[in-house]
Design an enzyme around this catalytic site. Structure first.
Site, PDB file in Angstrom:
ATOM      1  N   HIS A  62     -15.152  77.921   5.860  1.00 11.54           N
ATOM      2  CA  HIS A  62     -13.739  78.304   5.924  1.00 11.54           C
ATOM      3  C   HIS A  62     -13.531  79.610   5.178  1.00 11.54           C
ATOM      4  O   HIS A  62     -14.200  79.892   4.192  1.00 11.54           O
ATOM      5  CB  HIS A  62     -12.826  77.209   5.360  1.00 11.54           C
ATOM      6  CG  HIS A  62     -13.202  76.764   3.978  1.00 11.54           C
ATOM      7  ND1 HIS A  62     -14.225  75.873   3.737  1.00 11.54           N
ATOM      8  CD2 HIS A  62     -12.701  77.097   2.759  1.00 11.54           C
ATOM      9  CE1 HIS A  62     -14.337  75.662   2.435  1.00 11.54           C
ATOM     10  NE2 HIS A  62     -13.430  76.408   1.820  1.00 11.54           N
TER      11      HIS A  62
ATOM     12  N   HIS B  31     -10.622  81.850   3.259  1.00 12.58           N
ATOM     13  CA  HIS B  31      -9.304  81.832   2.625  1.00 12.58           C
ATOM     14  C   HIS B  31      -8.592  83.159   2.902  1.00 12.58           C
ATOM     15  O   HIS B  31      -9.198  84.227   2.732  1.00 12.58           O
ATOM     16  CB  HIS B  31      -9.437  81.700   1.101  1.00 12.58           C
ATOM     17  CG  HIS B  31     -10.085  80.435   0.628  1.00 12.58           C
ATOM     18  ND1 HIS B  31      -9.367  79.387   0.094  1.00 12.58           N
ATOM     19  CD2 HIS B  31     -11.390  80.049   0.587  1.00 12.58           C
ATOM     20  CE1 HIS B  31     -10.204  78.419  -0.262  1.00 12.58           C
ATOM     21  NE2 HIS B  31     -11.442  78.797   0.027  1.00 12.58           N
TER      22      HIS B  31
HETATM   23  P1  AMP Z   1     -13.494  75.905  -1.226  1.00 17.29           P
HETATM   24  O1  AMP Z   1     -13.633  75.864  -2.718  1.00 17.29           O
HETATM   25  O2  AMP Z   1     -13.586  77.272  -0.665  1.00 17.29           O
HETATM   26  O3  AMP Z   1     -14.404  74.902  -0.565  1.00 17.29           O
HETATM   27  O4  AMP Z   1     -11.989  75.489  -0.964  1.00 17.29           O
HETATM   28  C1  AMP Z   1     -11.573  74.378  -0.244  1.00 17.29           C
HETATM   29  C2  AMP Z   1     -10.087  74.523  -0.108  1.00 17.29           C
HETATM   30  O5  AMP Z   1      -9.642  73.506   0.766  1.00 17.29           O
HETATM   31  C3  AMP Z   1      -9.304  74.394  -1.404  1.00 17.29           C
HETATM   32  O6  AMP Z   1      -8.528  75.561  -1.569  1.00 17.29           O
HETATM   33  C4  AMP Z   1      -8.446  73.154  -1.185  1.00 17.29           C
HETATM   34  O7  AMP Z   1      -7.175  73.303  -1.763  1.00 17.29           O
HETATM   35  C5  AMP Z   1      -8.384  73.067   0.319  1.00 17.29           C
HETATM   36  N1  AMP Z   1      -8.199  71.737   0.870  1.00 17.29           N
HETATM   37  C6  AMP Z   1      -8.834  70.593   0.528  1.00 17.29           C
HETATM   38  N2  AMP Z   1      -8.437  69.575   1.306  1.00 17.29           N
HETATM   39  C7  AMP Z   1      -7.552  70.093   2.198  1.00 17.29           C
HETATM   40  C8  AMP Z   1      -6.785  69.559   3.268  1.00 17.29           C
HETATM   41  N3  AMP Z   1      -6.851  68.261   3.604  1.00 17.29           N
HETATM   42  N4  AMP Z   1      -5.962  70.375   3.974  1.00 17.29           N
HETATM   43  C9  AMP Z   1      -5.881  71.696   3.635  1.00 17.29           C
HETATM   44  N5  AMP Z   1      -6.576  72.265   2.634  1.00 17.29           N
HETATM   45  C10 AMP Z   1      -7.391  71.478   1.920  1.00 17.29           C
END
Ligand code: AMP
Length: 145
Positions: free
Chosen positions: A105, A107
């Site tokens: 993903h 951001h």
């Molecule tokens: P990362 O550290 O790049 O893996 O970030 C994962 C991101 O996913 C974090 O910013 C979380 O806040 C976000 N996140 C986790 N669960 C969900 C969800 N169900 N829907 C949307 N965002 C999420």
């Protein structure tokens, strides 16, 4: 140690299968964008490929190409929707790199002069606010912004 494998039960795979909800901002054949539930700034959006990969290193280059095209589309719409001064775009790989959800993903966070990012994995945002933010991005996309 062997490289970790993709887990099809990760939370973003469940979102892609419609097993858990998200606040959808954009979708096409190859990608989906939705609001981060713990935003580091107003309008924090995640863009993901539909094809499974843990991170950048195991992704198919063709999936990366469509992902980055969607990141640009979403970034433009997010900047317009929130009247941002700039954008921060980032991506983490593996726990040591700060990754917590193991489906690739990107951001996309609107930035405003003098406003710092909130910390990663901070508080959960209000659902109604996230729904309104997603609607704002969809409206910007529909308006061609
Ligand atoms: P990362 O550290 O790049 O893996 O970030 C994962 C991101 O996913 C974090 O910013 C979380 O806040 C976000 N996140 C986790 N669960 C969900 C969800 N169900 N829907 C949307 N965002 C999420």
């Amino acid at each position: 140690m062997a490289d970790a494998q993709y887990d099809p039960d990760n939370i973003f795979a469940k979102i892609l299968r419609g097993e858990i909800p998200c606040h959808r901002a954009y979708e096409d054949a190859d990608t989906l964008a939705f609001m981060d539930v713990m935003p580091q700034g107003e309008g924090h959006t995640l863009v993901i490929p539909k094809a499974p990969s843990r991170g950048l290193l195991d992704a198919d280059p063709a999936a990366l190409a469509s992902l980055m095209a969607s990141v640009q589309t979403v970034a433009r719409a997010v900047k317009a929707a929130f009247e941002a001064d700039g954008l921060t775009v980032f991506q983490f790989n593996e726990p040591a790199g700060g990754q917590t959800v193991f489906h690739l993903h990107i951001h996309v966070i609107p930035r405003f002069e003098g406003v710092p990012l909130k910390r990663h994995e901070g508080g959960m945002a209000d659902n109604a606010v996230l729904a309104e933010h997603a609607a704002r991005i969809r409206a910007a996309l529909e308006a061609g912004r």
